[in-house]
Motif scaffolding. Structure first.
Motif, PDB file in Angstrom:
ATOM      1  N   ALA A 119       0.854  -1.189   0.000  1.00  0.00           N
ATOM      2  CA  ALA A 119       0.000   0.000   0.000  1.00  0.00           C
ATOM      3  C   ALA A 119       0.887   1.234   0.000  1.00  0.00           C
ATOM      4  O   ALA A 119       2.034   1.194   0.457  1.00  0.00           O
ATOM      5  N   ILE A 120       0.363   2.329  -0.492  1.00  0.00           N
ATOM      6  CA  ILE A 120       1.070   3.602  -0.422  1.00  0.00           C
ATOM      7  C   ILE A 120       0.252   4.561   0.445  1.00  0.00           C
ATOM      8  O   ILE A 120      -0.969   4.682   0.274  1.00  0.00           O
ATOM      9  N   ALA A 121       0.911   5.179   1.415  1.00  0.00           N
ATOM     10  CA  ALA A 121       0.279   6.172   2.284  1.00  0.00           C
ATOM     11  C   ALA A 121       0.833   7.542   1.917  1.00  0.00           C
ATOM     12  O   ALA A 121       2.042   7.685   1.677  1.00  0.00           O
TER      13      ALA A 121
ATOM     14  N   LEU B 203      -0.802  14.039  -7.529  1.00  0.00           N
ATOM     15  CA  LEU B 203      -1.295  12.881  -6.780  1.00  0.00           C
ATOM     16  C   LEU B 203      -1.463  11.667  -7.696  1.00  0.00           C
ATOM     17  O   LEU B 203      -1.019  10.560  -7.370  1.00  0.00           O
ATOM     18  N   THR B 204      -2.093  11.886  -8.837  1.00  0.00           N
ATOM     19  CA  THR B 204      -2.320  10.797  -9.784  1.00  0.00           C
ATOM     20  C   THR B 204      -0.997  10.251 -10.307  1.00  0.00           C
ATOM     21  O   THR B 204      -0.811   9.030 -10.402  1.00  0.00           O
TER      22      THR B 204
ATOM     23  N   GLN C 252       3.054   5.970 -10.813  1.00  0.00           N
ATOM     24  CA  GLN C 252       4.458   5.601 -10.710  1.00  0.00           C
ATOM     25  C   GLN C 252       4.653   4.478  -9.686  1.00  0.00           C
ATOM     26  O   GLN C 252       5.418   3.530  -9.918  1.00  0.00           O
ATOM     27  N   ALA C 253       3.955   4.588  -8.557  1.00  0.00           N
ATOM     28  CA  ALA C 253       4.057   3.554  -7.521  1.00  0.00           C
ATOM     29  C   ALA C 253       3.550   2.216  -8.044  1.00  0.00           C
ATOM     30  O   ALA C 253       4.122   1.162  -7.728  1.00  0.00           O
ATOM     31  N   ARG C 254       2.497   2.222  -8.853  1.00  0.00           N
ATOM     32  CA  ARG C 254       1.972   0.979  -9.416  1.00  0.00           C
ATOM     33  C   ARG C 254       2.989   0.318 -10.335  1.00  0.00           C
ATOM     34  O   ARG C 254       3.137  -0.909 -10.341  1.00  0.00           O
ATOM     35  N   ARG C 255       3.698   1.131 -11.116  1.00  0.00           N
ATOM     36  CA  ARG C 255       4.707   0.570 -12.019  1.00  0.00           C
ATOM     37  C   ARG C 255       5.868  -0.041 -11.241  1.00  0.00           C
ATOM     38  O   ARG C 255       6.419  -1.079 -11.634  1.00  0.00           O
ATOM     39  N   GLN C 256       6.240   0.598 -10.139  1.00  0.00           N
ATOM     40  CA  GLN C 256       7.404   0.146  -9.388  1.00  0.00           C
ATOM     41  C   GLN C 256       7.076  -0.954  -8.377  1.00  0.00           C
ATOM     42  O   GLN C 256       7.967  -1.705  -7.972  1.00  0.00           O
ATOM     43  N   GLU C 257       5.818  -1.036  -7.948  1.00  0.00           N
ATOM     44  CA  GLU C 257       5.406  -2.025  -6.952  1.00  0.00           C
ATOM     45  C   GLU C 257       4.249  -2.846  -7.521  1.00  0.00           C
ATOM     46  O   GLU C 257       3.088  -2.489  -7.382  1.00  0.00           O
TER      47      GLU C 257
END
Length: 329
Positions: free
Chosen positions: A80-82, A117-118, A123-128
């Motif tokens: 998850a990302i907070a 924000l988007t 970016q987080a989805r691509r990396q994680e």
């Protein structure tokens, strides 16, 4: 009486809770720890291995001569990302399934807030690859989805920010006011019981805020504005914030604290450390004592842990989102 599906979920949660502390177990050890039968444990553990929640990390000799497999929770089963949005800074951290921080950073917002924000979520989805959800804390009045009022981010007023971010990122999300989340985090950090009541007051760059927590849950009110002191005209007009405060304690601020105290009669009143509250702590305590003459007043606390509580509150929300409701066979 619980049906088979509900009973399965209860047993699954017992096993998951045992593993979430990070300790490895054999099936036999897990049965002893949870009080469940060995066949029940075996069936659920096998399902959790198939769905990648658990991983086999070795073997251990058993009294019967056969080696027992040792299982451990897969920390990367889900991530998850907070995110914390305050002023022009967007702080973020990635959590694994055990609630441990994997990565973190800060972005300075320059212009397009929604785009920033988007962009971070994509970016987080691509990396994680295991990223499944996000939690966002914001210095604004929200109803959990829509930004109802924001003096700091007027461009977001009226926007269903949660829906916008979920649709753009494809992730499940949670949105909350900074004071709600930090107060829930304080309740967790201090290990308060389910009957404990807590009021928190914070003086930040966006102004004066508060929150009321019972049993770990924030009281938000019928219109989601409970504790939004900045909506009071005389508070907003005072312009009090973390960078500007008078030498004497304003009567309006003192009355807010005392009124909250008398109406709710909490166990604790927490003032997050700021020179303003430090300088006037004794005065606030004396006024509380006077109001509660003849009875024990609420315990007045001075805490340096606003940021820690904020992150704990976000982490707890993220863990709830990551926690799957069922395991498919």
């Amino acid at each position: 009486m619980a049906d088979a599906g509900m009973l399965k979920q209860i047993n699954l949660q017992k096993i998951r809770n045992a593993f979430l502390a990070g300790e490895p177990f054999s099936k036999t050890e897990l049965a002893e720890k949870t009080g469940l039968s060995f066949p029940t444990v075996g069936k659920i553990v096998d399902e959790m291995v198939r769905t990648r929640q658990l991983q086999i990390v070795g073997t251990r000799n058993s009294s019967g001569g056969r080696c027992s497999r040792i299982y451990q929770y897969n920390a990367d089963f889900r991530n998850a990302i907070a995110m914390i949005l305050e002023g022009q800074n967007l702080d973020w951290f990635i959590l694994d399934s055990l609630g441990m921080t994997k990565n973190q950073g800060r972005i300075e917002i320059d212009g397009d807030l929604l785009g920033t924000l988007t962009g971070l979520l994509l970016q987080a989805r691509r990396q994680e690859p295991s990223l499944c959800c996000f939690c966002l804390g914001i210095a604004a009045n929200t109803n959990g989805e829509t930004v109802q009022q924001s003096f700091e981010y007027p461009q977001l007023k009226g926007m269903n920010l949660l829906k916008e971010l979920e649709c753009a990122s494809g992730l499940k999300g949670s949105l909350g006011n900074d004071m709600w989340i930090s107060a829930e985090g304080c309740w967790q950090r201090c290990r308060m019981n389910d009957h404990t009541t807590l009021i928190s007051f914070y003086l930040g760059s966006c102004g004066f805020g508060s929150s009321f927590v019972v049993g770990g849950k924030t009281i938000k009110g019928a219109h989601q504005v409970a504790g939004e002191i900045e909506l009071l005209p005389w508070i907003r007009e005072a312009g009090l914030n973390a960078n500007q405060w008078p030498d004497t304690l304003p009567e309006t601020i003192l009355r807010c604290i005392l009124t909250y105290a008398i109406i709710t009669d909490p166990d604790f009143i927490q003032l997050y450390t700021h020179p303003f509250f430090v300088d006037h702590f004794d005065e606030i305590q004396a006024q509380l004592n006077a109001c509660f003459a003849g009875v024990q007043p609420p315990a007045l606390l001075l805490s340096d842990d606003f940021r820690a509580d904020y992150e704990i509150g976000l982490s707890c929300r993220a863990m709830r989102l990551m926690n799957p409701q069922e395991v498919s066979a």
